[in-house]
Design a protein around this motif. Sequence first.
Motif, mmCIF file in Angstrom:
data_model
loop_
_atom_site.group_PDB
_atom_site.id
_atom_site.type_symbol
_atom_site.label_atom_id
_atom_site.label_comp_id
_atom_site.label_asym_id
_atom_site.label_seq_id
_atom_site.Cartn_x
_atom_site.Cartn_y
_atom_site.Cartn_z
ATOM 1 N N VAL A 214 0.847 -1.194 0.000
ATOM 2 C CA VAL A 214 0.000 0.000 0.000
ATOM 3 C C VAL A 214 0.883 1.245 0.000
ATOM 4 C CG1 VAL A 214 -1.814 1.285 1.195
ATOM 5 C CG2 VAL A 214 -1.812 -1.221 1.265
ATOM 6 N N PHE A 215 0.692 2.087 -0.994
ATOM 7 C CA PHE A 215 1.352 3.390 -1.047
ATOM 8 C C PHE A 215 0.344 4.397 -0.502
ATOM 9 C CE2 PHE A 215 3.051 0.853 -4.571
ATOM 10 C CZ PHE A 215 4.404 0.875 -4.278
ATOM 11 N N GLU A 216 0.490 4.729 0.776
ATOM 12 C CA GLU A 216 -0.504 5.573 1.446
ATOM 13 C C GLU A 216 -0.430 7.019 0.954
ATOM 14 O OE1 GLU A 216 -2.888 4.821 3.333
ATOM 15 O OE2 GLU A 216 -2.425 2.844 4.211
ATOM 16 N N ARG A 217 -1.577 7.690 0.982
ATOM 17 C CA ARG A 217 -1.579 9.110 0.650
ATOM 18 C C ARG A 217 -0.969 9.892 1.801
ATOM 19 N NH1 ARG A 217 -7.248 8.327 1.112
ATOM 20 N NH2 ARG A 217 -7.397 8.383 -1.153
ATOM 21 N N THR A 218 -0.238 10.928 1.471
ATOM 22 C CA THR A 218 0.396 11.767 2.494
ATOM 23 C C THR A 218 -0.270 13.135 2.572
ATOM 24 O OG1 THR A 218 2.039 12.465 0.862
ATOM 25 C CG2 THR A 218 2.638 10.639 2.301
ATOM 26 N N VAL A 219 -1.202 13.391 1.664
ATOM 27 C CA VAL A 219 -1.944 14.652 1.640
ATOM 28 C C VAL A 219 -3.423 14.327 1.540
ATOM 29 C CG1 VAL A 219 -2.372 16.782 0.348
ATOM 30 C CG2 VAL A 219 -0.049 15.898 0.531
ATOM 31 N N ASP A 220 -4.248 14.966 2.369
ATOM 32 C CA ASP A 220 -5.686 14.685 2.359
ATOM 33 C C ASP A 220 -6.493 15.736 1.602
ATOM 34 O OD1 ASP A 220 -5.671 12.284 3.810
ATOM 35 O OD2 ASP A 220 -5.443 13.380 5.685
ATOM 36 N N LYS A 221 -5.783 16.619 0.917
ATOM 37 C CA LYS A 221 -6.471 17.675 0.171
ATOM 38 C C LYS A 221 -6.360 17.417 -1.321
ATOM 39 C CE LYS A 221 -6.553 22.692 -0.473
ATOM 40 N NZ LYS A 221 -5.855 23.973 -0.214
ATOM 41 N N ILE A 222 -7.490 17.494 -2.003
ATOM 42 C CA ILE A 222 -7.495 17.322 -3.457
ATOM 43 C C ILE A 222 -6.944 18.595 -4.096
ATOM 44 C CG2 ILE A 222 -8.927 16.889 -5.494
ATOM 45 C CD1 ILE A 222 -10.995 15.678 -3.519
ATOM 46 N N PRO A 223 -6.005 18.497 -5.012
ATOM 47 C CA PRO A 223 -5.484 19.702 -5.674
ATOM 48 C C PRO A 223 -6.603 20.422 -6.428
ATOM 49 C CG PRO A 223 -4.153 17.765 -6.200
ATOM 50 C CD PRO A 223 -5.383 17.271 -5.524
ATOM 51 N N GLU A 224 -6.459 21.732 -6.538
ATOM 52 C CA GLU A 224 -7.451 22.486 -7.301
ATOM 53 C C GLU A 224 -7.468 21.999 -8.738
ATOM 54 O OE1 GLU A 224 -7.223 26.690 -7.063
ATOM 55 O OE2 GLU A 224 -7.040 26.722 -4.884
ATOM 56 N N ARG A 225 -8.655 21.852 -9.269
ATOM 57 C CA ARG A 225 -8.790 21.335 -10.627
ATOM 58 C C ARG A 225 -8.331 22.389 -11.629
ATOM 59 N NH1 ARG A 225 -14.559 19.052 -12.256
ATOM 60 N NH2 ARG A 225 -15.099 21.194 -11.800
ATOM 61 N N PRO A 226 -7.455 22.030 -12.562
ATOM 62 C CA PRO A 226 -7.026 23.014 -13.560
ATOM 63 C C PRO A 226 -8.189 23.415 -14.454
ATOM 64 C CG PRO A 226 -6.181 20.827 -14.113
ATOM 65 C CD PRO A 226 -6.809 20.725 -12.756
ATOM 66 N N GLU A 227 -8.219 24.678 -14.822
ATOM 67 C CA GLU A 227 -9.294 25.179 -15.676
ATOM 68 C C GLU A 227 -8.841 25.213 -17.131
ATOM 69 O OE1 GLU A 227 -10.390 29.011 -14.232
ATOM 70 O OE2 GLU A 227 -10.632 28.321 -12.161
ATOM 71 N N GLU A 228 -9.791 25.053 -18.013
ATOM 72 C CA GLU A 228 -9.481 25.144 -19.437
ATOM 73 C C GLU A 228 -9.072 26.577 -19.758
ATOM 74 O OE1 GLU A 228 -11.464 23.967 -23.760
ATOM 75 O OE2 GLU A 228 -12.546 23.581 -21.901
ATOM 76 N N ILE A 229 -8.002 26.742 -20.514
ATOM 77 C CA ILE A 229 -7.511 28.079 -20.843
ATOM 78 C C ILE A 229 -7.426 28.262 -22.355
ATOM 79 C CG2 ILE A 229 -6.221 28.348 -18.699
ATOM 80 C CD1 ILE A 229 -3.699 27.586 -20.209
ATOM 81 N N LYS A 230 -7.202 29.507 -22.748
ATOM 82 C CA LYS A 230 -7.118 29.837 -24.176
ATOM 83 C C LYS A 230 -5.661 29.872 -24.613
ATOM 84 C CE LYS A 230 -11.168 32.813 -23.627
ATOM 85 N NZ LYS A 230 -11.624 34.222 -23.585
ATOM 86 N N PRO A 231 -5.392 29.726 -25.910
ATOM 87 C CA PRO A 231 -4.008 29.811 -26.399
ATOM 88 C C PRO A 231 -3.418 31.194 -26.121
ATOM 89 C CG PRO A 231 -5.471 28.925 -28.090
ATOM 90 C CD PRO A 231 -6.344 29.422 -26.989
ATOM 91 N N HIS A 232 -2.141 31.202 -25.816
ATOM 92 C CA HIS A 232 -1.417 32.445 -25.546
ATOM 93 C C HIS A 232 -0.810 32.962 -26.850
ATOM 94 C CE1 HIS A 232 1.701 35.093 -23.818
ATOM 95 N NE2 HIS A 232 0.902 35.161 -22.767
ATOM 96 N N PRO A 233 -0.739 34.295 -27.054
ATOM 97 C CA PRO A 233 -0.209 34.823 -28.324
ATOM 98 C C PRO A 233 1.229 34.406 -28.629
ATOM 99 C CG PRO A 233 -1.353 36.535 -27.105
ATOM 100 C CD PRO A 233 -1.263 35.355 -26.186
ATOM 101 N N TYR A 234 2.088 34.290 -27.595
ATOM 102 C CA TYR A 234 3.470 33.903 -27.856
ATOM 103 C C TYR A 234 3.511 32.453 -28.349
ATOM 104 C CZ TYR A 234 5.122 38.058 -25.363
ATOM 105 O OH TYR A 234 5.381 39.343 -24.968
ATOM 106 N N GLY A 235 4.195 32.230 -29.435
ATOM 107 C CA GLY A 235 4.318 30.876 -29.960
ATOM 108 C C GLY A 235 3.173 30.470 -30.867
ATOM 109 N N LEU A 236 2.117 31.294 -30.961
ATOM 110 C CA LEU A 236 0.980 30.990 -31.830
ATOM 111 C C LEU A 236 1.457 30.889 -33.274
ATOM 112 C CD1 LEU A 236 -2.197 30.816 -31.601
ATOM 113 C CD2 LEU A 236 -2.214 33.204 -32.319
ATOM 114 N N THR A 237 0.996 29.882 -33.995
ATOM 115 C CA THR A 237 1.395 29.713 -35.394
ATOM 116 C C THR A 237 0.280 30.191 -36.324
ATOM 117 O OG1 THR A 237 0.482 27.479 -35.554
ATOM 118 C CG2 THR A 237 2.777 27.682 -34.807
ATOM 119 N N PRO A 238 0.596 30.577 -37.557
ATOM 120 C CA PRO A 238 -0.453 30.964 -38.510
ATOM 121 C C PRO A 238 -1.484 29.856 -38.711
ATOM 122 C CG PRO A 238 1.699 31.625 -39.334
ATOM 123 C CD PRO A 238 1.950 30.799 -38.113
#
Length: 658
Positions: A214-238
Amino acid sequence: MGEKSPIFEEFKEHSISEFFRKNRHMLGYSGKLRSMTTIIHELVTNALDACEEAEILPDIKVEIKKLGTDHYRVAVEDNGPGIPPEFVSKVFGKMLAGSKMHRFVQSRGQQGIGAAGVLLFAQITTGKPLKITTSTGDGEIHIMEVKMNIEKNEGDILSHKVEKGYWRGTRVEGEFKEVTYSRREQGPYEYLRRISLSTPHARITLVDPEETVVFERTVDKIPERPEEIKPHPYGLTPDELLYISRKTKAKKISTMLVKELSRVTPNKVKELEDYILRDKILERYRGSALWDLILKCYLKVNIKRYLKKFSQYLDKKELEEVKEIINALPESLSQLKAYYLKYLIMEYLIDKLSEEKLKEIKRHFKKKPENFIDFAERNYLSASTMEELKKKLRDITRKPKEFVEALKDKGMLSERELEELREEIRRLLDKPSKEMKWEDAELIVRALQDMEFIAPSTTGLRPIGAENIEKSLKTLKPQFVKAITRKPKTYKGGIPFAVEVGLAYGGNAGRESDNTRKMEIMRFANHVPLLFDASGCGITSAVKSINWRRYGLKNEEDIPLTVFVNLVSTHIPYTSAGKQAIACSSEENEEIYNEIRQSLMICARELEKYLSKIRREREEEKKRKYILKYATIFAEGLANITNRPKEEIEKKIIELLN
């Protein structure tokens, strides 16, 4: 009408399932141990993602039972949200079907072929279906057997039973041949041990042929769920911008930029007009007799001065190439920046190094920018120095308004010409999104990448965190541990990513080999361990590119050092569908490669301070012992001179040394 060529008589379409049936190695099913680890990997990562999206603390159970030679039954059960029965055939029976690939959000899986790949492998090695037991907690437990229709790339439900009961989760069970199980470094045990380090909030139970772990959990808090984001202008391709223009609901291009891209506001669109204006003026005068005057107004940096200054170090080919790049501006601005960075580094090294040292490295000055920069970073530049030099790249050109005013002052641009160009730009940005052309996309993307935007949002990323990485590495009982989580950046297509790095030295750090400790590289992508294809992985290349001797490590291989690298991103650039190696180098996705190297060097400097301190303490201890060795003789001599008790003098000497 001519006769049809015989080559087309056998021409027919193939499904993606047929392709992977013949190329299962691309999914990670090559070799008996690797195939077993791949099965565990696909099912466990799906279970963890499902639990986290539903904000449930994961409780995962993995069962591996040997049925015969190279024949095993594997079951993975979770306490997640369950799968509605109507989706079971799509989740497990259809390749490239899922909820992750089209979204800008961090997740362990992203291609929609993992679970289906497990079913395909079971089917082609045993001919048997997968047994899926699932419930959403509504009082009904669905027990289903699923097979894949390979020709149609669809899942077929062979049987479906419904039982009453209050349980929630999913259990996937299947039989597999051409697999084996062991507790070697690349097996399921090591995989689960490592994923427990990178997912401290999960409890993972392994029931294997030997015992239950058994690999026990060491943290009892669920990480905040990542939110969907939009593409950033830097690195954007045509190409990416054109794709967005076909999918968007925004009617105008200007509205689309604000609605579909992160960090783009109506004010930024106004600023964009100025940058496009600058580029259009450059295009109008390129190749004309006025070009040199235009360049003086455009560039804040005299690149030709650097060419003259370093002419003894550069070959004729480079001198000609840079001149061609200057004449191709603004399209070639990114290439010019690469050469400018090279010359800034050369200037730094020439000022810092001795004549003798410069003669030794003179041949490196003729390398291409990316190769020279890699050489300089590896051997001479600290992360902070490199950051400072890169900041200067933003000042290579004048701001659009400064550029236009300079042209007007020289009488090279009239108000009428200026207004005509501005009207042309307004028409471009007011054009319907669906009518955007490649030339429009190129122009907009180039201008966006020369503007200043704040870093991409971190809401779509969920790093492990430096503190948690250090806690994990401390289980190795090292003498030294250091971890950092870097600020998010972007690579091609405006895809955000962040790099996390940790170093553990001494104690049980490193991997044990022949009763000695050697450097161990632990690679992770979105918290998932990468156990295979290490030699072809950009993370491995980045780690090995570091000159560890600079940081007090005399032998780069035989050292008790664990290097922990985690890449988090909304889209991990894997080298293949097997998802075991990252595609990054000094020439490909170099933003990721450079971030890993910078992070490693920051941690390595802290390690160097620790090792220097240890060395000083050892030297002082050695001196102290040497003096103590002769303290009695010294005290005796001093007692004879001062007529004081020898014991008293010896005691004071020892007190001073301690």
